[in-house]
Scaffold this active site. Sequence first.
Site, PDB file in Angstrom:
ATOM      1  N   ALA A  76      47.824  49.594  45.220  1.00 35.62           N
ATOM      2  CA  ALA A  76      46.714  50.080  44.034  1.00 35.62           C
ATOM      3  C   ALA A  76      45.548  49.940  44.521  1.00 35.62           C
ATOM      4  CB  ALA A  76      47.097  49.247  42.895  1.00 35.62           C
ATOM      5  N   TYR A 142      40.382  49.806  35.563  1.00 32.05           N
ATOM      6  CA  TYR A 142      41.402  49.054  36.384  1.00 32.05           C
ATOM      7  C   TYR A 142      42.578  48.273  35.451  1.00 32.05           C
ATOM      8  CZ  TYR A 142      43.326  45.040  38.864  1.00 32.05           C
ATOM      9  OH  TYR A 142      44.442  44.307  39.579  1.00 32.05           O
ATOM     10  N   PHE A 209      26.221  35.381  38.603  1.00 29.56           N
ATOM     11  CA  PHE A 209      26.124  36.429  37.662  1.00 29.56           C
ATOM     12  C   PHE A 209      26.013  35.924  36.439  1.00 29.56           C
ATOM     13  CE2 PHE A 209      28.323  39.302  41.294  1.00 29.56           C
ATOM     14  CZ  PHE A 209      27.168  39.712  41.324  1.00 29.56           C
TER      15      PHE A 209
END
Length: 331
Positions: A76, A142, A209
Site C-alpha cells: 500500500a 490514507y 511541527f
Amino acid sequence: MSILVTGGAGYIGIHTVAELIAHQEEVVVVDNLGLGHREAVQALNVPLYEVDIRDRDKMISIMKNHQVDTVVHFAAFSQVGESVRLPLKYYQNNVAGTTELLAAMVEAGVLRIVFSSTAATYGEPEATPIVESHPKHPTNPYGETKLAIERMLHWSAEAHGMQSVSLRYFNAAGAHPDLPIGEHHANESHLIPIVLQTALGLRQKVTVFGTDYPTQDGSCIRDYIHVMDLASAHRLAVQKLRSEHAGAVAYNLGIGKGYSVIEVIDTSRAVTKREIPVEWGTRREGDPAVLIASPDLAKQALHWSPTYLELSSIIASAWAWHLNHPNGYKS
Ligand code: UFG
C-alpha cells in the site's frame, strides 16, 4: 502450506517476514518494488515475485504454486501528506489493489488474511487511549482507504467466508536486533528516522511541527511501537486465523503509552550522545495532538505482549540500524 506476504520488501513487511521464518514458516514475498527494497528480501533469502497485486492471474498462480493458506497484506501507499495531495493515487493503489487481491484469493480458495491497517482510521480522537470501538472519521485519504478496506473485509467475510485480522498500527519504529534490515523510506517523513539522520549529520536540523498543542510541552504525543512487536502480532494473527473462524476482526497495536516530539528528540540525544539541532516550526496540517492506543484487546485476543516498552530501547534499536546503514539499503 505457506504464507504470502504482499509488500514484503517494505519496512514492516520485511520485519514480519523475518519473524515468520524465525518461526519455521514457509514465506513467499510479492512486491512490485515501487517502494520496497530487493536487498531486504535478499538478506533473508526468501522467494520474491516482482509482481503487482493487481495482476490477478499471476497472484492466483503464485498462491496455487506455493500452496498459500494465508496472506499477510502490507502492499500500500502510506504517506499521509501525499494522500491529501493525490487521493486518487491512494484509492487506486490501496483500495483497487486490495479489491483485486481479495478477488484472486477468493478464486484461489485462500480465505485468511492479516491486513495492515492504521490508527489513521480513527481520525481526531474523542477519547484517549483509543479503543477499537472508537468512532472512525479519518482526516485524510490514507486513513479513508484503510478503513474502506476494513469494511471490504467485513463484507467479504459475510459473502465469501473470508477470515481477517486487521491490525491498526500506531507509530512503528526500530529495526531488527540481529539481521541487516531496518527503516528506509525514499523521501523520509517520519520523526524518528529524521531525528537520527540529524544525529548522523545527514540533516542539519529537526523541525518540530507545532509547539502550541494542549500537551505538557506543547508538542504532539504519539504511541511508538517497535517493529518487531508489530511483527510478532502478525505472526500471532496468522495463528489465530488458522485455529478459529472469527470473521473480520480488528485490533490496535501500540504500547499504550505516549511520548511527545520533544521527548523523542531528548531521548535520541541521550541514546546517540550526539547533537541534534532543533528548529521550532508550525503545526503540520492534519496532525492530532495526542494518539495513544489501548492495546488491551490485541493482548487478550492474540496472546500478544509488546517487549519494547521504553522509548529509549526503541530509539536505541533504530540508532543501531542508522549507524550501520546511514544510507539505508544503499550503504
Ligand atoms: N514530526 C515533527 N517533525 C518531523 C516529522 C514529524 O515534529 O520532521 C512530528 C509529527 O508532527 C507528529 C510526530 O512527529 O506529531 C510523528 O510523526 P510521524 O510522521 O513520524 O508519524 P505520524 O504520527 O504522522 O504517522 C503515523 C504513521 C502513519 C499513520 C499515522 C496514524 O506513519 O502511517 O501514524 O495517525 F497514518
